[in-house]
Every structure is written in C-alpha cells, then in structure tokens.
Design a protein around this motif. Structure first.
Motif, PDB file in Angstrom:
ATOM      1  N   ASN A  45       0.818  -1.220   0.000  1.00 19.12           N
ATOM      2  CA  ASN A  45       0.000   0.000   0.000  1.00 19.12           C
ATOM      3  C   ASN A  45       0.852   1.271   0.000  1.00 19.12           C
ATOM      4  OD1 ASN A  45       0.902  -0.391   2.611  1.00 19.12           O
ATOM      5  ND2 ASN A  45      -0.970   0.373   3.562  1.00 19.12           N
ATOM      6  N   LYS A  46       2.139   1.188   0.279  1.00 19.96           N
ATOM      7  CA  LYS A  46       3.034   2.350   0.246  1.00 19.96           C
ATOM      8  C   LYS A  46       3.472   2.707  -1.176  1.00 19.96           C
ATOM      9  CE  LYS A  46       4.894   2.014   4.871  1.00 19.96           C
ATOM     10  NZ  LYS A  46       4.582   3.323   5.423  1.00 19.96           N
ATOM     11  N   PHE A  47       3.297   1.772  -2.102  1.00 21.83           N
ATOM     12  CA  PHE A  47       3.739   1.982  -3.484  1.00 21.83           C
ATOM     13  C   PHE A  47       2.579   2.502  -4.319  1.00 21.83           C
ATOM     14  CE2 PHE A  47       6.580  -1.162  -1.665  1.00 21.83           C
ATOM     15  CZ  PHE A  47       7.820  -0.658  -2.031  1.00 21.83           C
ATOM     16  N   ILE A  48       2.497   3.828  -4.396  1.00 23.16           N
ATOM     17  CA  ILE A  48       1.420   4.486  -5.131  1.00 23.16           C
ATOM     18  C   ILE A  48       1.891   4.711  -6.568  1.00 23.16           C
ATOM     19  CG2 ILE A  48      -0.004   6.568  -5.243  1.00 23.16           C
ATOM     20  CD1 ILE A  48       0.522   6.769  -2.174  1.00 23.16           C
ATOM     21  N   ASN A  49       1.027   4.419  -7.527  1.00 20.22           N
ATOM     22  CA  ASN A  49       1.339   4.576  -8.957  1.00 20.22           C
ATOM     23  C   ASN A  49       2.489   3.703  -9.428  1.00 20.22           C
ATOM     24  OD1 ASN A  49      -0.698   6.504  -9.246  1.00 20.22           O
ATOM     25  ND2 ASN A  49       0.677   8.143  -8.606  1.00 20.22           N
ATOM     26  N   VAL A  50       2.704   2.589  -8.747  1.00 24.92           N
ATOM     27  CA  VAL A  50       3.728   1.610  -9.144  1.00 24.92           C
ATOM     28  C   VAL A  50       3.036   0.258  -9.186  1.00 24.92           C
ATOM     29  CG1 VAL A  50       5.912   0.509  -8.526  1.00 24.92           C
ATOM     30  CG2 VAL A  50       5.554   2.919  -8.000  1.00 24.92           C
ATOM     31  N   THR A  51       3.277  -0.483 -10.243  1.00 30.44           N
ATOM     32  CA  THR A  51       2.729  -1.838 -10.346  1.00 30.44           C
ATOM     33  C   THR A  51       3.716  -2.802  -9.737  1.00 30.44           C
ATOM     34  OG1 THR A  51       1.558  -1.245 -12.381  1.00 30.44           O
ATOM     35  CG2 THR A  51       1.881  -3.606 -11.937  1.00 30.44           C
ATOM     36  N   ILE A  52       3.260  -3.549  -8.740  1.00 32.59           N
ATOM     37  CA  ILE A  52       4.069  -4.583  -8.123  1.00 32.59           C
ATOM     38  C   ILE A  52       3.745  -5.874  -8.848  1.00 32.59           C
ATOM     39  CG2 ILE A  52       4.675  -5.762  -5.966  1.00 32.59           C
ATOM     40  CD1 ILE A  52       5.158  -2.759  -5.816  1.00 32.59           C
ATOM     41  N   CYS A  53       4.733  -6.463  -9.471  1.00 33.98           N
ATOM     42  CA  CYS A  53       4.507  -7.651 -10.313  1.00 33.98           C
ATOM     43  C   CYS A  53       4.587  -8.931  -9.492  1.00 33.98           C
ATOM     44  CB  CYS A  53       5.499  -7.659 -11.462  1.00 33.98           C
ATOM     45  SG  CYS A  53       5.353  -6.197 -12.511  1.00 33.98           S
TER      46      CYS A  53
END
Length: 140
Positions: free
Chosen positions: A127-135
């Motif tokens: 949830n800390k990674f905004i506007n990043v796709t975690i694959c």
C-alpha cells in the motif's frame, strides 16, 4: 546511495536479421528516457535475473537493478541501465525505504521482485507503493 551505470557500448540483443529493426528502435528508445517505462528488478544476482533483464530490455524497458551484493560481483548488472546495492530484505523498514527512494529517483513504473523474502516484504507494504505496479500475485 549511488548508481552504477551499465556500459553503453554493449548490445544485449542477438544480432539476428529479424531483430535488427528492433535493436535500432530500442537504441532510439533509450535516448528518449522521458517516454520510457522503467522496471526495477530486485535480486539481480539470482539465477532467473539474467533472463528477466534480457527479456525486458528486448521489449524496450529501462531496467534498474538492485541486489545486496556489489554490482561488480553480478554479471547481469551490465545488462541494467543502472544498479543499486540494496539493504537486506529482512530489515523490512530499511528495505522498503530504499525501494521507495528508487521509485522516486528513477521514476519506476514496475517492481519485479525475484526472491521469496522480497516478495513477502513488498507484499506486506504494497500500500506504500502508489502509482507503481508490483509484479506479484494480488493480495488475497
């Protein structure tokens, strides 16, 4: 933290007749980084990293790599646009802070973790990674 830039003189796409146009397209693509998608590949010293990095580069992505070991120890580091030495993933807060720093500094669009511990830690803090796709697989 500093970045080790890969050598520019090397081409990592096989020079087959069918790929020459793609190679020329990629070379012009890299000169215009503003429009490029950037992927962070973790654990670039792992067995699967070379294949992952090569494939992303073939498709025109900028690849930023990180590993706990220095880049001079990792042959796949030369295939990355840039390489960072990462803290251990078991030090969760330091590791996530490091990743968030890279996301901001390198304008990363995707994160591809390659080891189980990194997947677990990144999933825990996704949830800390905004506007990043975690694959990785979606949270259940």
């Amino acid at each position: 933290m500093f970045c080790v830039r890969a050598r520019r003189g090397r081409c990592f796409i096989p020079d087959t007749e069918s790929r020459k146009d793609k190679k020329n397209t990629m070379l012009s693509f890299y000169s215009n980084k503003k429009n490029a998608n950037t992927i962070l590949v973790t654990a670039i010293g792992s067995f699967s990293a070379d294949c992952v990095i090569t494939t992303f580069r073939e498709y025109g992505y900028n690849v930023i790599g990180c590993d706990i070991y220095p880049s001079i120890w990792i042959p796949a580091s030369e295939k990355c646009n840039c390489v960072y030495q990462a803290p251990l993933a078991i030090k969760e807060k330091d590791y996530i802070k490091f990743l968030l720093y890279l996301v901001d500094k390198e304008k990363i669009n995707y994160i591809v973790p390659l080891t189980d511990i990194e997947i677990d830690v990144i999933n825990k803090y996704r949830n800390k990674f905004i506007n990043v796709t975690i694959c990785i697989q979606s949270e259940s």
